[in-house]
Design a protein around this motif. Structure first.
Motif, PDB file in Angstrom:
ATOM      1  N   LYS A 298       1.210  -1.717   0.232  1.00 19.55           N
ATOM      2  CA  LYS A 298       0.249   0.321  -0.346  1.00 19.55           C
ATOM      3  C   LYS A 298       1.200   1.372  -0.265  1.00 19.55           C
ATOM      4  O   LYS A 298       1.845   1.376   0.908  1.00 19.55           O
ATOM      5  CB  LYS A 298      -0.488  -0.093   1.169  1.00 19.55           C
ATOM      6  CG  LYS A 298      -2.410   1.398   1.470  1.00 19.55           C
ATOM      7  CD  LYS A 298      -3.347   0.676   2.151  1.00 19.55           C
ATOM      8  CE  LYS A 298      -4.340   1.702   2.494  1.00 19.55           C
ATOM      9  NZ  LYS A 298      -5.380   1.683   1.437  1.00 19.55           N
TER      10      LYS A 298
ATOM     11  N   ASP B  69      -3.874  13.151   2.795  1.00 19.49           N
ATOM     12  CA  ASP B  69      -5.661  12.253   4.126  1.00 19.49           C
ATOM     13  C   ASP B  69      -5.369  11.803   5.589  1.00 19.49           C
ATOM     14  O   ASP B  69      -4.220  11.009   5.513  1.00 19.49           O
ATOM     15  CB  ASP B  69      -6.261  11.359   3.002  1.00 19.49           C
ATOM     16  CG  ASP B  69      -7.740  10.742   3.459  1.00 19.49           C
ATOM     17  OD1 ASP B  69      -8.939  10.999   2.929  1.00 19.49           O
ATOM     18  OD2 ASP B  69      -8.106  10.529   4.448  1.00 19.49           O
ATOM     19  N   GLU B  70      -6.123  11.930   6.358  1.00 18.02           N
ATOM     20  CA  GLU B  70      -5.322  11.727   7.145  1.00 18.02           C
ATOM     21  C   GLU B  70      -6.054  10.258   8.008  1.00 18.02           C
ATOM     22  O   GLU B  70      -5.082   9.274   8.401  1.00 18.02           O
ATOM     23  CB  GLU B  70      -7.151  12.074   8.580  1.00 18.02           C
ATOM     24  CG  GLU B  70      -8.162  12.342   8.603  1.00 18.02           C
ATOM     25  CD  GLU B  70      -9.281  12.285   9.036  1.00 18.02           C
ATOM     26  OE1 GLU B  70     -10.403  13.178   9.860  1.00 18.02           O
ATOM     27  OE2 GLU B  70      -8.632  13.912   9.101  1.00 18.02           O
ATOM     28  N   ASP B  71      -6.676   9.322   6.553  1.00 18.21           N
ATOM     29  CA  ASP B  71      -6.916   7.803   6.627  1.00 18.21           C
ATOM     30  C   ASP B  71      -5.372   7.070   5.617  1.00 18.21           C
ATOM     31  O   ASP B  71      -5.110   5.619   5.952  1.00 18.21           O
ATOM     32  CB  ASP B  71      -8.220   7.278   6.045  1.00 18.21           C
ATOM     33  CG  ASP B  71      -9.536   8.010   6.580  1.00 18.21           C
ATOM     34  OD1 ASP B  71      -9.551   7.668   8.103  1.00 18.21           O
ATOM     35  OD2 ASP B  71     -10.299   7.703   5.999  1.00 18.21           O
ATOM     36  N   SER B  72      -4.149   8.167   5.449  1.00 18.98           N
ATOM     37  CA  SER B  72      -3.118   7.676   4.826  1.00 18.98           C
ATOM     38  C   SER B  72      -2.542   7.136   5.867  1.00 18.98           C
ATOM     39  O   SER B  72      -2.212   7.993   6.257  1.00 18.98           O
ATOM     40  CB  SER B  72      -2.610   8.293   3.240  1.00 18.98           C
ATOM     41  OG  SER B  72      -2.426   9.310   4.188  1.00 18.98           O
ATOM     42  N   ARG B  73      -1.199   6.359   5.337  1.00 15.75           N
ATOM     43  CA  ARG B  73       0.016   6.177   6.711  1.00 15.75           C
ATOM     44  C   ARG B  73       0.958   7.654   6.537  1.00 15.75           C
ATOM     45  O   ARG B  73       0.489   8.122   7.711  1.00 15.75           O
ATOM     46  CB  ARG B  73       0.200   4.983   6.012  1.00 15.75           C
ATOM     47  CG  ARG B  73       0.076   3.659   6.379  1.00 15.75           C
ATOM     48  CD  ARG B  73       1.068   3.323   6.075  1.00 15.75           C
ATOM     49  NE  ARG B  73       1.915   2.710   4.675  1.00 15.75           N
ATOM     50  CZ  ARG B  73       2.727   1.716   3.442  1.00 15.75           C
ATOM     51  NH1 ARG B  73       3.649   1.994   4.833  1.00 15.75           N
ATOM     52  NH2 ARG B  73       3.064   1.382   2.696  1.00 15.75           N
TER      53      ARG B  73
ATOM     54  N   GLY C  81      -1.643  10.388   5.994  1.00 12.12           N
ATOM     55  CA  GLY C  81      -1.976  11.490   6.630  1.00 12.12           C
ATOM     56  C   GLY C  81      -1.317  11.592   7.984  1.00 12.12           C
ATOM     57  O   GLY C  81      -1.258  12.638   8.773  1.00 12.12           O
ATOM     58  N   LYS C  82      -1.752  10.008   8.238  1.00 13.08           N
ATOM     59  CA  LYS C  82      -1.442   9.753  10.173  1.00 13.08           C
ATOM     60  C   LYS C  82      -0.045  10.304  10.689  1.00 13.08           C
ATOM     61  O   LYS C  82       0.502  10.933  12.278  1.00 13.08           O
ATOM     62  CB  LYS C  82      -1.712   8.664   9.925  1.00 13.08           C
ATOM     63  CG  LYS C  82      -3.147   8.302   9.877  1.00 13.08           C
ATOM     64  CD  LYS C  82      -3.532   6.511  10.870  1.00 13.08           C
ATOM     65  CE  LYS C  82      -4.737   6.047  10.763  1.00 13.08           C
ATOM     66  NZ  LYS C  82      -4.808   5.303   9.361  1.00 13.08           N
TER      67      LYS C  82
ATOM     68  N   TYR D 245       0.450   7.233   0.613  1.00 17.74           N
ATOM     69  CA  TYR D 245      -0.513   8.178   0.724  1.00 17.74           C
ATOM     70  C   TYR D 245      -1.724   8.220   0.607  1.00 17.74           C
ATOM     71  O   TYR D 245      -2.894   8.586   0.321  1.00 17.74           O
ATOM     72  CB  TYR D 245      -0.021   9.733  -0.753  1.00 17.74           C
ATOM     73  CG  TYR D 245       0.380   9.072  -1.344  1.00 17.74           C
ATOM     74  CD1 TYR D 245      -0.341   8.725  -2.723  1.00 17.74           C
ATOM     75  CD2 TYR D 245       1.167   8.500  -2.392  1.00 17.74           C
ATOM     76  CE1 TYR D 245      -0.944   7.487  -3.933  1.00 17.74           C
ATOM     77  CE2 TYR D 245       1.863   7.878  -3.238  1.00 17.74           C
ATOM     78  CZ  TYR D 245       0.781   7.699  -4.404  1.00 17.74           C
ATOM     79  OH  TYR D 245       1.302   6.325  -5.358  1.00 17.74           O
ATOM     80  N   CYS D 246      -2.127   6.404  -0.068  1.00 13.45           N
ATOM     81  CA  CYS D 246      -3.137   5.247  -0.597  1.00 13.45           C
ATOM     82  C   CYS D 246      -4.427   6.144   0.894  1.00 13.45           C
ATOM     83  O   CYS D 246      -4.089   5.084   1.904  1.00 13.45           O
ATOM     84  CB  CYS D 246      -2.747   4.424  -1.107  1.00 13.45           C
ATOM     85  SG  CYS D 246      -4.634   3.862  -1.189  1.00 13.45           S
ATOM     86  N   ASN D 247      -5.280   6.410   0.589  1.00 14.72           N
ATOM     87  CA  ASN D 247      -6.555   6.193   1.696  1.00 14.72           C
ATOM     88  C   ASN D 247      -7.920   5.330   0.879  1.00 14.72           C
ATOM     89  O   ASN D 247      -8.877   5.420   1.377  1.00 14.72           O
ATOM     90  CB  ASN D 247      -6.582   7.610   1.323  1.00 14.72           C
ATOM     91  CG  ASN D 247      -7.301   8.362   0.345  1.00 14.72           C
ATOM     92  OD1 ASN D 247      -7.478   8.403  -0.340  1.00 14.72           O
ATOM     93  ND2 ASN D 247      -8.989   8.879   1.064  1.00 14.72           N
TER      94      ASN D 247
END
Lengths: 358, 604
Positions: free
Chosen positions: A14, A186-190, A192-193, A17-19
Motif C-alpha cells: 500500500k 488524507d488522514e486515513d493514509s499512512r 496523513g497519520k 499516501y493511499c486512502n
C-alpha cells in the motif's frame, strides 16, 4: 457510447499516501474476488455496446493474464475504441504486455508518480525512472503505444528542481497522455497519520504545503503545454486526439457501468456505488444509490477546460455567482461558453460549491 | 409558634468547605428526611430545579428540633448563594436571620468569600457560630484554624464547634449551639405586617413564588398585601413553608419563614429586598436595605444560526421571568446580525444565563467580549452611560470617561504572592492593604478597575495560585480613566462584534495580540485579507492573510461523482457556520478571540 469500469483493489504494497479501499490481501481472497467480479459481470443485461473499458485499482497489472482474459472475454464490444489497464512500473514483462494486447488492451496507464528515486521510495514504491523507460519500450514492442503517465505534485521531498527532473522525463519518454494530481494528504493514509502525529516517517516533515504544491502543479501545466500536451481537464493532459475517451465520459455525464468493490455506475440518471471494501463486496452487500441531480453539469462539466454551455435558464439562476467569479477572475466566458481560468482551476471547489442546488 | 422557640439561621461557607453536606446532615438528624430519601431527593433536584415544590438544599427549610432542654424548636435554615455576583441576594437572606454558622474547612482555612459574607452577617448583627469542619481529615489543623478565625475575622472562636459533617460528628452540638446562641426573632405579631422578600422564582402554575421572612405582624391566606417599592396590590393565594416538602399553612407570624404565591406575573414585580405590607393597614416604614440591583457586566448574545433570533428572544424572556437581575435589549451587529445586549450581576451570572440558554433552550450562542458600564462625559457636558463598544461616542466628542472601580480582597498562600502581585499590578491594581493572617496566608486588598477582571482575571488568578487564591469584591465607585475603543477591521471593514474598550496603555499590545490571533482563526479567502486594529483612524496593528492558493479535488476515482458532491457540500456547509462580513467569511471562533488576553500561545 458507454464505458465499463472494472475494479481490482489488490496491491503488492500500500502506498504511503493511499486512502483508497485497496491494499494487500491473501491470494485466496483475490481468487474469490475474481469469481465474484465475473459473476457480477455475467448478471449484466447489456443494453448497449461498451465503447471503452477501464481496469482500475489497486494494481490491475498484478493480475495473472489468464484471469484478465477471463474477465475481458465476457465483456461485449471488442475491439473497444479504448481499453486501459492501470499498471505499476516494475510489473510489466514482454510476455504480459503481449497477453494484454491479445485480450484487447490498447492503452496502459502507468502509476509512475515521480521519476526521482528519493520521492518514489517515500511513497513506498520500488521502481526507478529507468524501469519506466524500459517498460514503455516493452509496451511499444507489444503494439501498445498509447501510454499515460501519472505524476503527483506535492510528494514528500519534492522541490521545484526535482519536479523539473520528472517533467524532463516526460519530455524524454513522450507519452500521449499525462495525469498530474496534487497530493491530497488524507488522514486515513499512512502519510496523513504521520503528518498529524508530527512524525518523520515517509518524509512527513518534508511534504510541501498547499501553496508550493499549487506552484508545482502550475509549473507542470506550463511545461506540458510547451511539449504539446495540453490540459483538457483539471488533472488530465494529452496530445491532441489522445484524450482518454473513458475518463471523458465521467466529465461529460455519459453512462458507464462499474463492476467490483467500490465501483461506480451511472446510467445517465442515477448513480450507483458498489460496497467499498472487498469484504463487503464479497459478502454481497447491496449498492448505494444516489438519485438524479440537475446541477452536475456545473461541478463536473466545468472541470473540462472546454467548459460548458449553460442553458439560458441557468445563466439566470446562477447570475450572481457567475458574475462574482467572472469579476474575481476565476471564470471566463466567450460565445456562450463558461469555463474556469487558470487560477479558477486551483480554486475550483470554491466555484463549484456555488452551483450546487440544495 | 411562640417566637421564643424559633431560630432563623444561615450557613456561610466557601465552596467545598462542606455546606451542602452539613445541610443534609441537619435535615437528616432532625428527621426532616430519612437517609434514603436524602439520596433520592438530592438527585431529583439536580434535574427538576427548584420550581418543583420540594427543594431540599432549599432556600428556606423548616426543621423541628427537640433540644436537650426538652423544648421543641422551629429552626429555619435559610440557604444563600455564596458567590460574589450575588452579594445583594446574600445580604437579603442574611437580613432574614438572627444567626449564622460560619463553616471553615479544618485544613483550608478562611477564604475571601467566607470573609466577605461573614462581614455582611456581622453588619446585620447576626450571632455567628464558628464551625470547623472536616476534622476527620489527616490534614486537619483545627487549632490553627481556630486561631485564624480569631485573627482574621476577629471572632471569638474558643467555642467553635468541631465537626465532620461527613462522619456525622458534632452535628448535635451545632443544633444545640443554634438553640442556645442564636437569639429568637424580635418583632411583634401584633404590629402591622412587614415581611421581607429574600428570594422569588417563577412557577408556571402558580405564578411567582416569594420566599419571605415575616418580621412584624401576620401574613394570612386571602390577605390583601401591598409591595412597598411599586405599590402593587395582590391577594395571598398560597401560603406555606418547606419542611422540606412544601407544606401549606394558613398563617405565618412574626419571626417565621415561608413562601407565598399571589398570582404575581413576573419576578421583577417581587423584588428581592422589598417589603410586603398589609394593604388595609400598612406599616409606616419599610424594612431597611432595599436596593434596585443594577447589572455590572454586559455582553452581546447572538444566535449562531440567525434564524434562531426569535427563539433566543423567547428564551431570554422566559429566563427573565425567573431572574430579575439580568436584563436585555435588542442589538444589531453588522457582523453577527440580530442579537441582544445583556446585563449581568457578574461573570458567574453571565455564565449561568449562557449555560441555561444553551442547555435548557438548545440555542448555540456567540457571546461577545464582556464589558462594564462606562460614564462618558461628552464635549457638550452631558453624561451618558455606555455599556456597549458600538455605542461608544467618537473620540472627538468625548471629554472624559469614568470607569467602575472595585475593592477586591484576595486571600492566598505566601508562596503564590509573587505571581498574584504581578497580576494585580498588570491589571492596574492599587494596593490598599497587605496583611499576614497566619499559617502562611496573606490577605490583599486592592482597588481594581472592574473592566480588568471581566476577561481573564479569574483564570489567571487560579493558574498563578494553583487554585489557592480566593477573591471577593464589591463596587466602590467610578474613576476617570484613559479608555479607548479598539476596533478591528477585516479587509477594510470594521467588525463591530470585535470592538473592545481598553485602557490606552494596553491598546497597542491588545491590538497586536488580537490581530495575530485572528490571523490564525480566519481561514484564507480567495483574495488577500488585511487585518487591522485601530483606535479611531489610527492603525495600531496590522497583519495580512494571504490569498488561498488552492482548493481543488484532483483525483476522480473510477467516476465517483457522488463523493465529489459530498465533499463540496461539506465545504459549503462549513461556510454556513461562518459569518460573512463584507466579502470575508469569519468563523465563530474568531469572535471568541477577543475573550482571550495576552500573546498567542503555542498550539493555539
Amino acid at each position: 457510447m458507454p464505458g465499463v469500469y472494472l475494479a481490482y483493489p489488490f496491491c503488492a504494497q500500500k502506498c504511503t499516501y493511499c486512502n483508497f479501499a485497496s491494499g494487500v490481501y491473501p491470494r485466496a481472497v483475490e481468487a474469490r474476488y475474481l469469481d465474484a467480479l465475473e459473476a457480477q459481470i455475467r448478471t449484466c443485461q447489456w443494453e448497449w455496446m461498451p465503447e471503452t473499458v477501464y481496469l482500475g485499482g489497486g494494481t490491475p497489472s498484478g493480475m495473472a493474464p489468464e484471469g484478465l482474459r477471463r474477465l475481458l472475454e465476457i465483456i461485449p464490444g471488442r475491439p473497444w475504441a479504448e481499453a486501459t489497464i492501470e499498471a505499476a512500473p516494475g510489473t510489466i514483462t514482454a510476455e504480459k504486455a503481449r497477453a494484454w494486447a491479445a485480450c484487447g488492451i490498447n492503452r496502459v496507464s502507468l502509476g509512475v508518480q515521480s521519476f526521482v528515486t528519493k520521492e518514489i521510495r517515500r511513497t513506498g514504491r520500488k521502481h526507478t525512472a529507468q524501469t519506466v523507460a524500459d517498460e514503455i519500450g516493452t509496451l511499444r514492442d507489444a503494439d501498445i503505444g498509447n501510454v499515460n503517465i501519472d505524476l503527483i505534485a506535492g510528494l514528500s521531498g519534492q522541490t521545484e528542481a526535482s519536479w523539473r527532473e520528472s517533467l524532463d522525463w516526460i519530455e524524454r519518454l513522450a507519452p500521449a497522455h499525462v495525469s498530474v494530481y496534487m497530493l491530497e494528504v488524507d488522514e486515513d493514509s499512512r502519510l496523513g497519520k504521520e503528518i498529524l502525529n508530527g512524525g518523520a516517517r515517509y518524509g512527513a516533515g518534508e511534504t510541501p504545503g498547499d501553496d508550493r504544491t499549487a506552484g508545482l502543479y502550475e509549473m507542470a501545466v506550463e511545461r506540458l503545454d510547451a511539449l504539446g500536451i495540453a490540459r483538457y481537464e483539471i488533472s488530465n493532459f494529452a496530445r491532441a486526439g489522445s484524450e482518454s475517451r473513458h475518463n471523458l465520459k465521467y466529465w461529460k455525464l455519459e453512462p458507464y457501468a462499474g463492476f467490483g468493490a467500490d465501483a461506480h455506475s451511472f446510467d445517465g440518471r442515477v448513480r450507483k456505488q458498489n460496497p467499498e471494501s472487498v469484504e463487503e463486496y464479497l459478502s454481497g452487500t447491496g449498492q448505494v444509490l444516489d438519485p438524479p441531480h440537475d446541477d452536475e453539469r456545473f461541478f463536473v462539466g466545468l472541470r473540462l477546460m472546454a467548459g460548458i454551455r449553460p442553458e439560458p435558464e441557468e445563466w439566470r439562476r446562477f447570475e450572481q455567482p457567475i458574475r462574482r467569479f467572472l469579476d474575481a477572475g476565476l471564470l471566463e466566458t466567450e460565445g456562450g461558453v463558461l469555463r474556469l481560468t487558470g487560477r479558477g482551476v486551483l480554486l475550483s471547489n470554491e466555484v463549484f460549491q456555488e452551483f450546487l442546488t440544495p | 409558634m411562640d417566637r421564643e422557640f424559633i431560630r432563623n439561621f444561615s450557613i456561610i461557607a466557601h465552596i467545598d468547605h462542606g455546606k451542602s453536606t452539613l445541610a443534609d446532615r441537619l435535615l437528616e438528624v432532625t428527621g426532616a428526611l430519612s437517609k434514603r430519601e436524602m439520596m433520592e431527593q438530592v438527585l431529583d433536584t439536580m434535574d427538576l430545579e427548584r420550581e418543583r415544590g420540594i427543594t431540599i438544599k432549599a432556600h428556606a427549610v423548616r426543621l423541628n428540633y427537640r433540644a436537650d432542654d426538652g423544648n421543641l424548636y422551629q429552626l429555619n435554615l435559610i440557604d444563600t448563594p455564596g458567590h460574589v455576583d450575588f452579594s445583594y441576594e446574600v445580604s437579603r437572606s442574611l437580613q432574614a436571620c438572627e444567626g449564622a454558622l460560619l463553616v471553615v474547612d479544618a485544613s483550608q482555612g478562611v477564604e475571601a468569600q467566607t470573609l466577605a459574607n461573614t462581614y455582611l452577617a456581622l453588619h446585620h448583627n447576626l450571632e455567628i457560630i464558628p464551625v470547623i469542619n472536616k476534622i476527620d481529615l489527616p490534614s486537619a489543623e483545627p487549632e490553627r484554624i481556630r486561631e485564624q478565625i480569631e485573627t482574621v475575622i476577629g471572632l471569638d472562636a474558643r467555642d467553635a464547634v468541631l465537626t465532620s459533617a461527613k462522619q456525622g460528628i458534632g452535628v448535635h452540638e451545632i443544633l444545640e449551639a443554634i438553640v442556645h446562641l442564636v437569639p429568637p426573632p424580635k418583632g411583634s405579631p401584633d404590629a402591622p405586617l412587614r415581611a421581607l422578600i429574600f428570594d422569588s422564582w417563577f412557577d408556571s402554575y402558580r405564578g411567582v413564588i416569594i420566599l419571605v421572612r415575616v418580621v412584624d405582624g401576620r401574613l394570612r391566606l386571602k390577605q390583601k398585601i401591598r409591595l412597598w417599592s411599586n405599590g402593587q396590590v395582590f391577594e395571598v393565594e398560597g401560603l406555606g413553608y418547606q419542611a422540606p416538602k412544601a407544606t401549606p399553612c394558613d398563617e405565618l407570624a412574626a419571626g417565621e419563614v415561608g413562601f407565598l404565591s399571589a398570582n404575581i406575573k413576573t419576578v421583577s414585580d417581587a423584588k428581592i429586598g422589598d417589603t410586603i405590607v398589609d394593604h388595609e393597614a400598612p406599616a409606616a416604614e419599610p424594612l431597611p436595605g432595599f436596593e434596585e440591583i443594577k447589572p455590572m457586566v454586559f455582553a452581546g448574545l447572538y444566535p449562531v444560526e440567525s434564524h434562531e433570533h426569535g427563539l433566543l428572544r423567547d428564551a431570554l424572556e422566559k429566563l427573565r421571568l425567573n431572574d430579575s437581575a439580568f436584563n436585555f435589549e435588542p442589538e444589531h451587529s453588522v457582523a453577527l446580525g440580530f442579537g441582544f445586549r445583556c446585563g449581568f450581576l457578574g461573570l458567574l451570572h453571565l455564565e449561568i444565563v449562557q449555560e441555561r440558554l444553551e442547555r435548557e433552550f438548545d440555542i448555540d450562542l456567540i457571546t461577545t467580549a464582556p464589558g462594564v458600564r462606562y460614564r462618558v462625559t461628552n464635549t457638550v457636558g452631558e453624561v451618558i452611560e455606555v455599556t456597549s463598544p458600538t455605542k461608544f461616542p467618537d473620540p472627538s466628542e468625548i471629554k472624559q470617561i469614568e470607569e467602575p472601580i472595585i475593592d477586591a480582597t484576595v486571600i492566598t498562600r505566601e508562596e503564590y504572592l509573587g505571581g498574584i502581585l504581578k497580576l494585580l499590578e498588570e491589571k492596574r491594581g492599587v494596593q490598599k492593604k497587605f496583611e499576614y493572617i497566619g499559617g502562611g496566608r496573606v490577605m490583599l486588598t486592592y482597588e481594581l478597575p472592574l473592566n480588568e477582571i471581566v476577561l481573564d482575571f479569574y483564570d489567571r488568578l487560579k493558574s498563578c495560585s494553583r487554585g489557592y487564591a480566593s477573591l471577593d469584591y464589591h463596587l466602590s465607585g467610578y474613576r476617570v480613566s484613559s479608555m479607548v475603543k479598539l476596533d478591528v477591521l477585516v479587509a477594510g471593514e470594521p467588525v463591530d462584534a470585535l470592538s473592545i474598550i481598553v485602557h490606552k496603555e494596553f491598546a497597542f499590545e491588545r491590538g497586536k495580540d488580537l490581530i495575530s490571533r485572528l490571523r490564525r482563526l480566519i481561514p484564507r479567502q480567495m483574495f488577500e485579507v488585511a487585518l487591522q486594529a485601530a483606535i479611531g483612524n489610527k492603525i495600531v496593528a496590522r497583519e495580512n492573510i494571504s490569498a488561498m492558493r488552492k482548493n481543488v479535488l484532483a483525483k476522480c476515482y473510477g467516476g465517483d461523482i457522488s463523493r465529489k458532491r459530498k465533499l463540496l457540500e461539506k465545504q459549503k456547509e462549513g461556510k454556513k457556520r461562518m459569518k460573512r462580513v463584507g466579502r470575508v467569511e469569519i468563523p465563530q471562533e474568531a469572535f471568541l478571540a477577543v475573550l482571550k488576553v495576552g500573546p498567542v500561545e503555542e498550539g493555539e
